[in-house]
Design a protein around this motif. Structure first.
Motif, PDB file in Angstrom:
ATOM      1  N   GLU A 121      15.817   5.327   3.031  1.00 48.15           N
ATOM      2  CA  GLU A 121      14.788   6.433   3.141  1.00 48.15           C
ATOM      3  C   GLU A 121      13.483   5.515   3.749  1.00 48.15           C
ATOM      4  O   GLU A 121      13.366   4.223   2.932  1.00 48.15           O
ATOM      5  N   TYR A 122      12.922   5.665   4.744  1.00 53.19           N
ATOM      6  CA  TYR A 122      11.770   4.959   5.428  1.00 53.19           C
ATOM      7  C   TYR A 122      12.244   3.805   5.748  1.00 53.19           C
ATOM      8  O   TYR A 122      11.385   2.911   6.478  1.00 53.19           O
ATOM      9  N   TRP A 170      14.196   0.994  -3.637  1.00 53.40           N
ATOM     10  CA  TRP A 170      12.988   1.475  -4.238  1.00 53.40           C
ATOM     11  C   TRP A 170      11.684   0.562  -4.447  1.00 53.40           C
ATOM     12  O   TRP A 170      10.546   1.265  -4.344  1.00 53.40           O
ATOM     13  N   VAL A 217       4.840   3.035   0.310  1.00 50.07           N
ATOM     14  CA  VAL A 217       3.755   4.109   0.079  1.00 50.07           C
ATOM     15  C   VAL A 217       2.528   3.110  -0.163  1.00 50.07           C
ATOM     16  O   VAL A 217       1.452   3.412   0.247  1.00 50.07           O
ATOM     17  N   TYR A 260       1.154  -2.686  -7.770  1.00 50.22           N
ATOM     18  CA  TYR A 260       2.220  -1.663  -7.094  1.00 50.22           C
ATOM     19  C   TYR A 260       3.461  -2.349  -7.039  1.00 50.22           C
ATOM     20  O   TYR A 260       4.491  -1.521  -7.283  1.00 50.22           O
ATOM     21  N   HIS A 289      10.224   3.386 -11.118  1.00 51.32           N
ATOM     22  CA  HIS A 289       9.953   4.763 -11.524  1.00 51.32           C
ATOM     23  C   HIS A 289      10.740   5.713 -10.566  1.00 51.32           C
ATOM     24  O   HIS A 289      10.754   6.862 -10.968  1.00 51.32           O
ATOM     25  N   HIS A 290      11.408   5.405  -9.414  1.00 52.11           N
ATOM     26  CA  HIS A 290      12.175   6.266  -8.799  1.00 52.11           C
ATOM     27  C   HIS A 290      13.745   6.335  -9.146  1.00 52.11           C
ATOM     28  O   HIS A 290      14.262   6.990  -8.721  1.00 52.11           O
ATOM     29  N   GLY A 334       0.862  10.817  -9.650  1.00 52.84           N
ATOM     30  CA  GLY A 334       1.927   9.755  -9.418  1.00 52.84           C
ATOM     31  C   GLY A 334       2.251   9.379 -10.694  1.00 52.84           C
ATOM     32  O   GLY A 334       3.259   8.996 -11.171  1.00 52.84           O
ATOM     33  N   SER A 335       0.949   8.829 -11.437  1.00 56.74           N
ATOM     34  CA  SER A 335       0.934   8.022 -12.702  1.00 56.74           C
ATOM     35  C   SER A 335       1.794   8.997 -13.623  1.00 56.74           C
ATOM     36  O   SER A 335       2.553   8.316 -14.589  1.00 56.74           O
ATOM     37  N   ALA A 368       5.380   9.129 -13.237  1.00 56.15           N
ATOM     38  CA  ALA A 368       6.352   7.945 -13.570  1.00 56.15           C
ATOM     39  C   ALA A 368       6.634   7.791 -14.842  1.00 56.15           C
ATOM     40  O   ALA A 368       7.244   7.186 -15.439  1.00 56.15           O
ATOM     41  N   ASN A 400       9.318  12.701 -15.570  1.00 56.72           N
ATOM     42  CA  ASN A 400      10.117  12.406 -14.308  1.00 56.72           C
ATOM     43  C   ASN A 400      11.435  13.066 -14.708  1.00 56.72           C
ATOM     44  O   ASN A 400      12.029  13.525 -13.732  1.00 56.72           O
ATOM     45  N   HIS A 402      11.895  14.630 -11.235  1.00 56.49           N
ATOM     46  CA  HIS A 402      12.863  14.029 -10.249  1.00 56.49           C
ATOM     47  C   HIS A 402      13.880  14.997  -9.480  1.00 56.49           C
ATOM     48  O   HIS A 402      14.304  16.068 -10.038  1.00 56.49           O
ATOM     49  N   HIS A 441       4.101  16.044  -4.292  1.00 58.16           N
ATOM     50  CA  HIS A 441       3.278  15.027  -4.560  1.00 58.16           C
ATOM     51  C   HIS A 441       3.153  14.149  -3.417  1.00 58.16           C
ATOM     52  O   HIS A 441       2.209  13.741  -2.742  1.00 58.16           O
ATOM     53  N   VAL A 442       4.289  14.108  -2.643  1.00 58.99           N
ATOM     54  CA  VAL A 442       4.338  13.382  -1.496  1.00 58.99           C
ATOM     55  C   VAL A 442       3.440  13.801  -0.339  1.00 58.99           C
ATOM     56  O   VAL A 442       2.445  13.149   0.224  1.00 58.99           O
ATOM     57  N   GLY A 488      -0.431  13.564  -1.058  1.00 54.96           N
ATOM     58  CA  GLY A 488      -0.741  11.999  -0.695  1.00 54.96           C
ATOM     59  C   GLY A 488      -0.744  12.184   0.843  1.00 54.96           C
ATOM     60  O   GLY A 488      -1.912  11.525   1.528  1.00 54.96           O
ATOM     61  N   SER A 537      17.177  11.087  -3.607  1.00 58.27           N
ATOM     62  CA  SER A 537      16.116  11.298  -4.183  1.00 58.27           C
ATOM     63  C   SER A 537      15.794  12.722  -4.361  1.00 58.27           C
ATOM     64  O   SER A 537      14.685  13.153  -4.809  1.00 58.27           O
TER      65      SER A 537
HETATM   66  C1  HEM Z   1      -1.007   5.389  -8.466  1.00 61.19           C
HETATM   67  C2  HEM Z   1      -0.334   5.726  -7.415  1.00 61.19           C
HETATM   68  C3  HEM Z   1       1.124   6.428  -7.442  1.00 61.19           C
HETATM   69  C4  HEM Z   1       2.032   6.546  -8.149  1.00 61.19           C
HETATM   70  C5  HEM Z   1       2.095   5.771  -9.879  1.00 61.19           C
HETATM   71  C6  HEM Z   1       3.058   7.257  -7.568  1.00 61.19           C
HETATM   72  C7  HEM Z   1       4.374   7.617  -8.389  1.00 61.19           C
HETATM   73  C8  HEM Z   1       5.326   8.501  -7.770  1.00 61.19           C
HETATM   74  C9  HEM Z   1       6.316   8.727  -8.506  1.00 61.19           C
HETATM   75  C10 HEM Z   1       6.650   8.565  -9.999  1.00 61.19           C
HETATM   76  C11 HEM Z   1       7.434   9.314  -7.525  1.00 61.19           C
HETATM   77  C12 HEM Z   1       8.600  10.180  -7.969  1.00 61.19           C
HETATM   78  C13 HEM Z   1       9.750   9.409  -7.813  1.00 61.19           C
HETATM   79  C14 HEM Z   1      10.985  10.167  -8.042  1.00 61.19           C
HETATM   80  O1  HEM Z   1      11.000  10.772  -9.257  1.00 61.19           O
HETATM   81  O2  HEM Z   1      11.850  10.103  -7.022  1.00 61.19           O
HETATM   82  C15 HEM Z   1       6.658   9.212  -6.386  1.00 61.19           C
HETATM   83  C16 HEM Z   1       7.037   9.604  -5.271  1.00 61.19           C
HETATM   84  C17 HEM Z   1       6.611   9.420  -4.066  1.00 61.19           C
HETATM   85  N1  HEM Z   1       5.181   9.188  -3.513  1.00 61.19           N
HETATM   86 FE1  HEM Z   1       3.782   8.540  -5.116  1.00 61.19          FE
HETATM   87  N2  HEM Z   1       2.700   7.641  -6.510  1.00 61.19           N
HETATM   88  C18 HEM Z   1       1.576   7.174  -6.462  1.00 61.19           C
HETATM   89  C19 HEM Z   1       0.720   7.276  -4.984  1.00 61.19           C
HETATM   90  C20 HEM Z   1       1.212   7.795  -4.087  1.00 61.19           C
HETATM   91  C21 HEM Z   1       0.505   7.972  -2.581  1.00 61.19           C
HETATM   92  C22 HEM Z   1      -0.920   7.627  -2.612  1.00 61.19           C
HETATM   93  C23 HEM Z   1       1.449   8.420  -1.963  1.00 61.19           C
HETATM   94  C24 HEM Z   1       0.747   8.838  -0.296  1.00 61.19           C
HETATM   95  C25 HEM Z   1       1.374   9.270   0.603  1.00 61.19           C
HETATM   96  C26 HEM Z   1       2.537   8.404  -2.405  1.00 61.19           C
HETATM   97  C27 HEM Z   1       3.908   8.859  -1.777  1.00 61.19           C
HETATM   98  C28 HEM Z   1       5.065   9.087  -2.446  1.00 61.19           C
HETATM   99  C29 HEM Z   1       6.198   9.290  -1.652  1.00 61.19           C
HETATM  100  C30 HEM Z   1       6.483   9.203  -0.216  1.00 61.19           C
HETATM  101  C31 HEM Z   1       7.154   9.600  -2.670  1.00 61.19           C
HETATM  102  C32 HEM Z   1       8.635   9.918  -2.185  1.00 61.19           C
HETATM  103  C33 HEM Z   1       9.659   8.960  -2.354  1.00 61.19           C
HETATM  104  C34 HEM Z   1      11.108   9.508  -2.235  1.00 61.19           C
HETATM  105  O3  HEM Z   1      11.559  10.273  -2.947  1.00 61.19           O
HETATM  106  O4  HEM Z   1      11.520   9.653  -0.955  1.00 61.19           O
HETATM  107  N3  HEM Z   1       2.479   8.301  -3.669  1.00 61.19           N
HETATM  108  N4  HEM Z   1       5.299   8.612  -6.554  1.00 61.19           N
END
Ligand code: HEM
Ligand code: HEM
Lengths: 549, 248
Positions: A184-185, A267, A274, A315, A321-322, A388-389, A392, A397, A401, A409-410, A413, B104
């Motif tokens: 992915e990406y 991941w 991200v 970061y 956490h994924h 996101g935090s 995680a 999660n 998840h 969430h995506v 952001g 995912s």
């Molecule tokens: C403190 C900052 C952040 C934390 C701790 C965080 C944490 C997380 C967590 C826990 C997941 C879920 C993973 C899963 O269960 O599969 C996730 C997914 C995602 N986050 Fe964040 N996030 C944060 C900020 C952001 C921001 C600002 C964006 C901006 C666009 C973003 C974009 C994404 C994307 C694109 C995914 C999906 C990944 C995938 O499964 O393809 N996150 N993030």
């Protein structure tokens, strides 16, 4: 545009284009009936279009000798156009992808148009096409103004911008043909990845050389972020894409990373894409255009330092956490969780710093939709990092998840933060760049703002609902202790939300189309020369402190 | 004091870049490097078999069509998942996966243990039009797979590339890749016996899409789906002695 280049440079540009086109021709010949050959043809066509443009301006008068006394904004202008074009394409694909989940027959029985192939055209189109072009364009603009010096190189900035777009084009056309690594990406195959390395190293060199020539003692905060974005994305890209092609005449390759290690590397990459693409780069934009538009200095320099190094350091630990509750060893999952929670501190420090910068300018936020775009972006940034935090944390999660909560969430952001900050920055930048007093139509900016906010809220609320509902249904037990719902039961519950999300996305897309039109009209209106002090240091004695211009 | 120090590195572009690289490298190195050295990361499974050429080709179609965008292949250690999909996934099960396909997003169900759950016939009908089998489904229809002949010319290079990154294919397996692929979809053929010798008696030989005269992409994809979760024989004891976590 071509008039900015000397005759020698025009010739070298043509030479370079011929070289790249020859590589394309070679690929077309040796590729046989593999998509590799089709990509060769695309490369030739791409070069031909640009060469035609260079040739059409070949006889234009040569530039003045004192080019160094003006900023080099042509690549930025073109970058803005490309960014908006990709925005419309990528978001259109997003709406189509969303619609397919609600009405699967919208794939029209094609192979190229089925969900699995067009989903990455959406993600690549918006992240790399829209976001990446906006980052290149604004970073070129910001680094010149904050360093008070012209961009280094004449052709290399063009090489960066256009070469990068060639990469995006190869990526997206590849998915339609089924060329993908599945990461992915990081879906594009080995040859596109190699090309991106060349382009990216050039980007790094242009940026660094410009900084090295700066006429300011200090490097401005925005440039820290742009630099982190450029450097770390290079590291991530190279490590995650290490692969062995099955031959040098075919597109297929196998990643060198096996199973569980591949998951961790992917991941580590994915999360930091991200962090350093969708966060650091756009924070760079924020740190320049927000104070500029609000006409107030950044609230706190110390907070800027804290959040920059916090983000850069924390970061990189958070990727695991994924992979909670998977076959990845426990200790790595726990490290990822811990650092993700700590990450909230520098994230909110950035958001707080930005909001406090606006403190005292709330009347402007009320009246100026452009500034409101940026303020809303900061709020969504704060929100999505908090979310996101929270997500995680392992038990949370376990629910979120695999569900639409992640997608919610995506897009909190992506739409709320990435897209809004970009639109806000472009609406600040475009009139300045084309020397207009303001955007063609402030009313359309206002309309765009409300469409974007409505679209984002509908999208995000729909996904929060569907995600949490599905997550809970999956784990609901009956009195007798057996699972209460079949998988299909939980799927049926999703349809209303899939339809709502499609509507929200369509509103957001409409806003982007209006924005593109507005930017186009602003650029197209007849030139109104006005006295300007927007020139590098040597000519301009004016010496404003941060942010400079 | 700190501010003063920072003022200093802000004055050198190269210094700043080096500081960024240093700060950003730590996390990745600490988390990734040990995964290759710590023995317990991947369980020991001496009886694990390799993907046959046909299954590998099917896997590549799975990648090409982006099935991973809707289907995970990773049963988490949660009670409800184990009850819904079966024994939670072990690291060793994806030892030969380049790339892993854990996924995912679960728009559709997990497929880590789909092998043997349905007949070949079911899969073909489902892939032709999921809504004929499950009316509520939003999975795309993949009719073209039965119409498209499988490209076998690259199979040797595929196995070869896999071997170069550590998957233990033998020279014999590589030499016979194309024959093995055809044999797996042609029951009772002479070559089928050789295939079983190379990849193990449990390898499924079948007409997959119901037609033996032509090897199609449908054959390959179904062969892959049918082997999911069956490369390793999971020790039953291990499964029982590690209680799965219950979702809080
Ligand atoms: C403190 C900052 C952040 C934390 C701790 C965080 C944490 C997380 C967590 C826990 C997941 C879920 C993973 C899963 O269960 O599969 C996730 C997914 C995602 N986050 Fe964040 N996030 C944060 C900020 C952001 C921001 C600002 C964006 C901006 C666009 C973003 C974009 C994404 C994307 C694109 C995914 C999906 C990944 C995938 O499964 O393809 N996150 N993030
Ligand atoms: C018009 C607005 C948009 C719509 C309708 C839309 C729709 C979608 C849909 C339907 C998906 C697939 C979700 C799934 O598989 O269940 C998706 C995924 C994604 N989109 Fe968007 N999108 C839009 C804008 C954006 C923008 C502007 C960005 C980034 C800047 C973005 C980034 C992503 C990412 C990173 C994913 C992958 C999420 C994951 O794997 O968890 N989208 N989008």
């Amino acid at each position: 545009m071509i008039a900015q280049l000397t005759l020698n440079e025009r010739t070298s540009a043509l030479g370079l284009l011929i070289l790249v086109a020859l590589t394309g021709a070679l690929m077309a010949v040796i590729g046989g009936d593999d998509p590799f050959a089709a990509h060769g043809v695309i490369i030739i066509l791409f070069c031909a279009v640009i060469a035609a443009f260079v040739i059409s301006g070949f006889d234009a008068p040569e530039p003045r000798i004192d080019r160094q006394d003006s900023y080099y904004d042509d690549p930025t202008k073109v970058g803005i156009g490309l960014s908006m074009a990709w925005a419309v394409f990528g978001m259109f694909m997003g709406v189509w992808v969303a619609a397919q989940l609600a009405w699967p027959d919208l794939a029209f029985d094609g192979a190229w148009s089925s969900f699995g192939r067009i989903r990455p055209t959406h993600t690549t189109g918006v992240i790399f096409g829209f976001g990446g072009n906006a980052l290149i364009a604004t970073s070129f603009h910001v680094v010149q103004r904050t360093s008070r010096v012209r961009l280094a190189g004449q052709i290399s900035p063009w090489f960066v911008l256009l070469g990068y777009n060639l990469f995006c084009l190869l990526a997206v056309t590849g998915y339609f043909m089924g060329v993908t690594q599945s990461k992915e990406y990081a879906e594009p195959e080995w040859y596109a990845d190699l090309w991106l390395v060349v382009v990216w190293v050039t980007y790094f060199v242009v940026f660094l050389r410009t900084l090295a020539r700066r006429r300011e003692p200090h490097i401005y905060v925005a440039n820290w972020y742009f630099m982190a974005f450029i450097v770390v994305v290079a590291i991530l890209h190279i490590v995650n894409n290490l692969a062995v092609p099955i031959s040098f005449t075919q597109s297929k390759s196998y990643t060198i990373w096996p199973g569980v290690q591949d998951a961790m590397v992917q991941w580590w990459y994915g999360h930091n894409a991200v962090a350093f693409f969708l966060t650091a780069g756009f924070l760079g934009m924020l740190y320049y255009y927000l104070p500029k538009r609000a006409e107030r200095p950044i609230f706190s320099y110390r907070l800027s330092i804290l959040s920059f190094w916090g983000i850069t350091f924390f970061y990189m630990w958070a990727g695991s956490h994924h992979l909670h509750y998977t076959a990845l060893p426990h200790w790595v999952q726990n490290l990822g969780m811990t650092f993700s929670v700590m990450l909230l501190v520098p994230s909110w420090a950035s958001a707080g710093n930005a909001l406090l910068t606006l403190n005292g300018a709330w009347d402007k936020v009320r009246d100026d939709a452009t500034l409101r775009f940026m303020m809303a972006a900061v709020v969504f940034y704060g929100l999505s990092t908090f979310e996101g935090s929270f997500m995680a944390i392992r038990p949370v999660n376990s629910l979120s998840h695999y569900t639409d909560w992640t997608v919610g969430h995506v897009h909190a952001g992506a739409l709320g933060w990435v897209a809004l900050i970009t639109f806000g920055s472009l609406y600040t930048l475009v009139p300045a760049l084309w020397k207009r007093p303001q955007m063609y139509s402030p009313a359309l900016v206002e309309a765009h703002f409300w469409l974007a906010i409505a679209g984002t809220l509908i999208y995000v609320f729909a996904m929060w609902n569907s995600g949490i509902i599905q997550g809970l249904m999956w784990r609901t037990y009956t009195e007798e202790g057996s699972l209460a719902y079949s998988f299909v039961d939980t799927l049926v519950a999703m349809y209303p939300y899939y339809i709502a999300r499609t509507v929200g996305g369509a509103l957001f897309l409409l806003g982007a189309i209006i924005g593109s039109y507005n930017i186009w009209m602003t650029a197209k209106r007849p030139f109104m020369p006005a006295a300007t002090d927007d020139v590098p240091q040597a000519l301009s004695p004016a010496h404003a402190r941060v942010p400079a211009e | 004091m700190r501010e003063f120090f920072h003022r200093k590195i802000e004055r050198t572009a190269i210094g700043f870049v080096l500081a960024i690289i240093a700060a950003a490298s730590v996390g990745g190195i600490v988390e990734i490097a040990p995964l290759f050295t710590i023995q317990e990361t991947v369980e020991h499974a001496p009886n694990m078999r390799l993907y046959t050429p046909l299954e590998l080709a099917g896997r590549n179609i799975y990648v090409r069509e982006g099935c991973y965008a809707c289907h995970s292949q990773m049963v988490r250690t949660l009670r409800d998942e184990v009850e819904r999909y079966g024994q939670y996934s072990l690291a060793v099960e994806s030892k030969y996966d380049h790339p892993m396909l854990w996924g995912s997003k679960r728009t559709g169900p997990d497929l880590a243990r789909i092998g043997g759950k349905y007949s070949d016939y079911w899969h073909v009908a489902h892939l032709h039009n999921p809504r004929e089998v499950t009316p509520e489904s939003n999975m795309p229809a993949y009719r073209f797979l039965s119409r498209t002949p499988l490209e076998t010319a690259t199979l040797q290079s595929d196995l070869n590339a896999m071997r170069s990154i550590g998957v233990p294919y033998t020279q014999e397996m590589i030499d016979h890749a194309v024959k093995d692929a055809e044999a797996q979809a042609t029951p009772d053929s002479e070559n089928a016996a050789n295939l079983l010798k190379r990849y193990g008696e449990k390898t499924q030989v079948s007409a997959f899409d119901g037609v033996t005269t032509q090897l199609t992409e449908m054959d390959a994809l179904v062969a892959y789906l049918q082997v999911l979760g069956r490369l390793v024989e999971l020790p039953a004891k291990q499964a029982a002695s590690q209680p799965s976590e219950r979702a809080p």
